[in-house]
Design a protein around this motif. Structure first.
Motif, PDB file in Angstrom:
ATOM      1  N   ILE A 114      18.193 -12.780  -3.027  1.00  0.00           N
ATOM      2  CA  ILE A 114      17.916 -11.799  -1.974  1.00  0.00           C
ATOM      3  C   ILE A 114      16.899 -10.794  -2.491  1.00  0.00           C
ATOM      4  O   ILE A 114      17.061 -10.239  -3.579  1.00  0.00           O
ATOM      5  CB  ILE A 114      19.211 -11.056  -1.575  1.00  0.00           C
ATOM      6  CG1 ILE A 114      20.280 -12.026  -1.062  1.00  0.00           C
ATOM      7  CG2 ILE A 114      18.917  -9.949  -0.570  1.00  0.00           C
ATOM      8  CD1 ILE A 114      19.968 -12.728   0.228  1.00  0.00           C
ATOM      9  N   VAL A 115      15.864 -10.558  -1.695  1.00  0.00           N
ATOM     10  CA  VAL A 115      14.894  -9.502  -1.993  1.00  0.00           C
ATOM     11  C   VAL A 115      15.086  -8.375  -0.984  1.00  0.00           C
ATOM     12  O   VAL A 115      15.774  -8.535   0.029  1.00  0.00           O
ATOM     13  CB  VAL A 115      13.436 -10.018  -1.964  1.00  0.00           C
ATOM     14  CG1 VAL A 115      13.182 -10.997  -3.105  1.00  0.00           C
ATOM     15  CG2 VAL A 115      13.080 -10.627  -0.627  1.00  0.00           C
ATOM     16  N   ALA A 116      14.461  -7.247  -1.248  1.00  0.00           N
ATOM     17  CA  ALA A 116      14.637  -6.044  -0.431  1.00  0.00           C
ATOM     18  C   ALA A 116      13.754  -6.086   0.811  1.00  0.00           C
ATOM     19  O   ALA A 116      12.649  -5.560   0.824  1.00  0.00           O
ATOM     20  CB  ALA A 116      14.332  -4.803  -1.261  1.00  0.00           C
ATOM     21  N   MET A 117      14.291  -6.709   1.865  1.00  0.00           N
ATOM     22  CA  MET A 117      13.583  -6.772   3.154  1.00  0.00           C
ATOM     23  C   MET A 117      14.132  -5.685   4.065  1.00  0.00           C
ATOM     24  O   MET A 117      15.326  -5.421   4.068  1.00  0.00           O
ATOM     25  CB  MET A 117      13.816  -8.124   3.824  1.00  0.00           C
ATOM     26  CG  MET A 117      13.396  -9.327   3.016  1.00  0.00           C
ATOM     27  SD  MET A 117      11.625  -9.546   2.916  1.00  0.00           S
ATOM     28  CE  MET A 117      11.257 -10.045   4.573  1.00  0.00           C
ATOM     29  N   ASP A 118      13.247  -5.095   4.867  1.00  0.00           N
ATOM     30  CA  ASP A 118      13.733  -4.174   5.885  1.00  0.00           C
ATOM     31  C   ASP A 118      14.106  -4.983   7.131  1.00  0.00           C
ATOM     32  O   ASP A 118      13.918  -6.206   7.160  1.00  0.00           O
ATOM     33  CB  ASP A 118      12.713  -3.077   6.186  1.00  0.00           C
ATOM     34  CG  ASP A 118      11.393  -3.571   6.758  1.00  0.00           C
ATOM     35  OD1 ASP A 118      11.357  -4.673   7.355  1.00  0.00           O
ATOM     36  OD2 ASP A 118      10.391  -2.853   6.626  1.00  0.00           O
ATOM     37  N   VAL A 119      14.644  -4.327   8.150  1.00  0.00           N
ATOM     38  CA  VAL A 119      15.132  -5.056   9.322  1.00  0.00           C
ATOM     39  C   VAL A 119      14.009  -5.734  10.104  1.00  0.00           C
ATOM     40  O   VAL A 119      14.253  -6.689  10.838  1.00  0.00           O
ATOM     41  CB  VAL A 119      15.967  -4.153  10.252  1.00  0.00           C
ATOM     42  CG1 VAL A 119      17.255  -3.728   9.566  1.00  0.00           C
ATOM     43  CG2 VAL A 119      15.177  -2.945  10.710  1.00  0.00           C
ATOM     44  N   ALA A 120      12.786  -5.283   9.939  1.00  0.00           N
ATOM     45  CA  ALA A 120      11.649  -5.897  10.628  1.00  0.00           C
ATOM     46  C   ALA A 120      11.036  -7.047   9.835  1.00  0.00           C
ATOM     47  O   ALA A 120      10.082  -7.672  10.281  1.00  0.00           O
ATOM     48  CB  ALA A 120      10.581  -4.834  10.914  1.00  0.00           C
ATOM     49  N   ILE A 162       7.315 -14.138  -4.553  1.00  0.00           N
ATOM     50  CA  ILE A 162       6.421 -14.546  -3.463  1.00  0.00           C
ATOM     51  C   ILE A 162       5.650 -13.349  -2.906  1.00  0.00           C
ATOM     52  O   ILE A 162       4.489 -13.446  -2.598  1.00  0.00           O
ATOM     53  CB  ILE A 162       7.224 -15.282  -2.385  1.00  0.00           C
ATOM     54  CG1 ILE A 162       7.072 -16.770  -2.578  1.00  0.00           C
ATOM     55  CG2 ILE A 162       6.919 -14.842  -1.015  1.00  0.00           C
ATOM     56  CD1 ILE A 162       7.834 -17.626  -1.612  1.00  0.00           C
ATOM     57  N   GLY A 163       6.326 -12.212  -2.760  1.00  0.00           N
ATOM     58  CA  GLY A 163       5.667 -10.983  -2.309  1.00  0.00           C
ATOM     59  C   GLY A 163       5.496 -10.046  -3.488  1.00  0.00           C
ATOM     60  O   GLY A 163       6.479  -9.708  -4.157  1.00  0.00           O
TER      61      GLY A 163
END
Length: 136
Positions: free
Chosen positions: A35-41, A115-116
């Motif tokens: 899991i990476v730190a993605m926001d809800v968007a 990846i990002g």
């Protein structure tokens, strides 16, 4: 007879492209993918902030576990892949805030990149749900 797997997905485009799910549970065993730190968007959460990124990863892991009937208290192992081990204390604070009362085995490994490029940490979690306690 084999126990069927329960799975939950991130609903991100790469679930199908890569062929994986966010979390898989078979009996009492649960595995949460990296899991990476993605926001809800779907963007990067807290770029440049290692502790906030780790905390966000744990929020997402907690939701993934809940999706298959588990919780952060059931986690027995974590793996933290980080792009700079120099931030170990910030990552450790986030980990400690979540697991202080029920610490899992853990590993922190420095990797060259994700990846990002804005992602600073990726976390995997394994859990074991004591089904005797779950039934009580």
């Amino acid at each position: 007879m084999a126990v069927p797997a329960r799975r939950a997905f991130s609903r991100a485009p790469w679930d199908d492209k890569v062929g994986y799910c966010r979390v898989s549970r078979r009996g009492p065993h649960v595995w949460v993918t990296g899991i990476v730190a993605m926001d809800v968007a779907g963007g990067v959460y807290a770029a440049g902030n290692p502790e906030a990124q780790a905390r966000r990863c744990f929020e997402i892991i907690g939701q993934a576990l809940s999706d298959v009937g588990a919780s952060l208290e059931d986690v027995v192992r974590t793996r933290m892949f980080v792009t700079s081990i120099d931030h170990w204390e910030a990552f450790g604070r986030a980990h400690g805030a979540v697991f202080r009362e029920h610490p899992p085995a853990t590993t922190m490994i420095e990797v060259s990149r994700f990846i990002g490029p804005e992602f600073m940490i990726e976390i995997e979690a394994d859990a074991f749900v004591d089904e005797a306690c779950e039934a009580a």
